[in-house]
Motif scaffolding. Sequence first.
Motif, mmCIF file in Angstrom:
data_model
loop_
_atom_site.group_PDB
_atom_site.id
_atom_site.type_symbol
_atom_site.label_atom_id
_atom_site.label_comp_id
_atom_site.label_asym_id
_atom_site.label_seq_id
_atom_site.Cartn_x
_atom_site.Cartn_y
_atom_site.Cartn_z
ATOM 1 N N TYR A 1 12.334 -2.525 9.512
ATOM 2 C CA TYR A 1 10.894 -2.311 9.393
ATOM 3 C C TYR A 1 10.279 -3.432 8.568
ATOM 4 C CZ TYR A 1 6.369 -0.184 8.504
ATOM 5 O OH TYR A 1 5.021 0.063 8.434
ATOM 6 N N ASP B 1 2.897 0.832 -8.152
ATOM 7 C CA ASP B 1 1.847 -0.178 -8.284
ATOM 8 C C ASP B 1 1.939 -0.838 -9.650
ATOM 9 O OD1 ASP B 1 0.771 0.289 -5.767
ATOM 10 O OD2 ASP B 1 -0.473 1.939 -6.487
ATOM 11 N N CYS C 1 0.837 -1.196 0.000
ATOM 12 C CA CYS C 1 0.000 0.000 0.000
ATOM 13 C C CYS C 1 0.878 1.254 0.000
ATOM 14 C CB CYS C 1 -0.942 0.004 1.209
ATOM 15 S SG CYS C 1 -0.103 0.026 2.800
ATOM 16 N N ASP C 2 0.309 2.361 -0.450
ATOM 17 C CA ASP C 2 1.083 3.596 -0.611
ATOM 18 C C ASP C 2 1.670 4.082 0.708
ATOM 19 O OD1 ASP C 2 0.513 3.585 -3.296
ATOM 20 O OD2 ASP C 2 -1.226 4.910 -3.116
ATOM 21 N N SER C 3 0.960 3.905 1.811
ATOM 22 C CA SER C 3 1.448 4.403 3.099
ATOM 23 C C SER C 3 2.665 3.641 3.595
ATOM 24 C CB SER C 3 0.326 4.313 4.143
ATOM 25 O OG SER C 3 -0.103 2.963 4.304
ATOM 26 N N GLU C 4 2.937 2.452 3.035
ATOM 27 C CA GLU C 4 4.056 1.635 3.500
ATOM 28 C C GLU C 4 5.265 1.707 2.568
ATOM 29 O OE1 GLU C 4 4.078 -0.042 6.237
ATOM 30 O OE2 GLU C 4 1.993 -0.366 6.838
ATOM 31 N N LYS C 5 5.129 2.328 1.397
ATOM 32 C CA LYS C 5 6.188 2.256 0.383
ATOM 33 C C LYS C 5 7.466 2.956 0.812
ATOM 34 C CE LYS C 5 3.175 1.531 -3.577
ATOM 35 N NZ LYS C 5 2.553 2.088 -4.784
ATOM 36 N N ASP C 6 7.365 4.007 1.583
ATOM 37 C CA ASP C 6 8.571 4.681 2.068
ATOM 38 C C ASP C 6 9.119 4.026 3.328
ATOM 39 O OD1 ASP C 6 8.620 6.551 0.026
ATOM 40 O OD2 ASP C 6 7.296 7.938 1.101
ATOM 41 N N LYS C 7 8.231 3.449 4.128
ATOM 42 C CA LYS C 7 8.660 2.874 5.401
ATOM 43 C C LYS C 7 9.472 1.590 5.233
ATOM 44 C CE LYS C 7 4.645 4.729 7.874
ATOM 45 N NZ LYS C 7 3.442 4.383 8.677
#
Length: 463
Positions: free
Chosen positions: A417, A450, A405-411
């Motif tokens: 992590y 994606d 998901c987009d919210s996890e792509k940088d993390k």
Amino acid sequence: MGLPLYWKQCVASVTEWWKTVKQARSIWRLTFLYTGLLLAVVIVLLVVLFQLSIGQMSRQQHLQMDNIIQQQTQLAQQLNNDEFIAQFKLQAESSRQYLLTYQTQSKMIGRLNSIPSNLSQCSKLARFPIWLDKYEEIRLISGCSQSLPDGLLIIAIDDEYLYDLKGQFITASMIALCLALLMGLITGLIFSTRVLKRINSINKVALRVESGQLSARIAVSKHNDEYDHMALHINTMLNQLQHSFETIAGITDAIAHDLRTPLGHLRQQLESEIEANLKHNLPSEQLQSMLEKLDEILFTFSAMLELTRLQQQQEQKSQHFKTVNLQQIMVDAVDLIEPLTEEKQQIIKLKSDLEVSIKGDASLLFRAVYNLLENASKYAGDKATISLQLTKNGFIVSDNGPGICDSEKDKVFQRLYRIEKSRQIAGFGLGLTLVKAIIQLHNGSIKLLDNNPGLSVQVEFSQ
């Protein structure tokens, strides 16, 4: 028939210039804004100057003509026709600025011999030609007509000099506007370039920090202006961030380094116990499980220390790079990962028709490609399709799995992590972090996109 070489060079120059203009849109916006404001000020000043000079002269002429018309109308109402004609002759002969004429049914009195056909009612003026003995030439004058009880009053004025003055003023105004436009574009472009140069220097430092060069700092000039104050604040913030990252990395590296020796000794003891149990036919499954867990811990510590080494090389810009065939690295990585994909009934596709060579470390680049393929195989699921495509600037690894998901792509590029839904899959949370460090070491960038469905990892090198 093709274009001559000269025109081709001209077209190429214009195309290159247009690309530069499009890339410097902020500079042109500021320049046009400054030029527009300057032109607006000049136009307002010219309008005010016109109204205070030529406009005032024109209004004064109209006022005097209105006074003469009002005076003659009142006299025509108060005097009889003969008395009005007598005084009118004196008025027409004494007036030098205005041409007065009075027409009755039988005669015409004044300085005009005939009435123009396009003459309009006062106070609207119409221009018509007339021969003037004073100048001995035909001149354009402005006049109008006013109906009186016993005839028609014509009043005109030789205002050709006023029209000439208006033309000269308009010409001078156009020259002034052109000079203002040129000055505005030049000064605005210089000003905008200087301002945006400072902003671009800040953006370049931000990109360097984003790529992992935490030691990058914004240059501070001697002007001590707002940009220098902002640069000082940003540099202070970067110093604190660098200190925090170095502290955290130092602590984790120190822990990993200090624990490797006792854990290594513990591993030797476990191996000795397993060998002893095998000699005496004793069960050793529990010891073997403990040894595997211990190997995972040691591998995590080794990966953390290697990550720190790569990040330090990023700061120092390694000098031992050689020309590497990226196509061959991809072929070798696919050959090594194929047994793992066959176990999961996965299909792996390789598209490497291009010949791409970059400066780098072959072993590190191989590890980055293999880690990305291994991650795709690990998280895409059984019977998934994995694609490795070579591009002119790098490569793309994609799959048709569940994706991220987009919210996890940088993390996912952070140390240790792991996404919550992937915690049941064996891993340490360092794979993508190591890949990013390797890519950045080679002046590259990595993006997670994606694939609809699945994930696409795009790697590009700037060299």
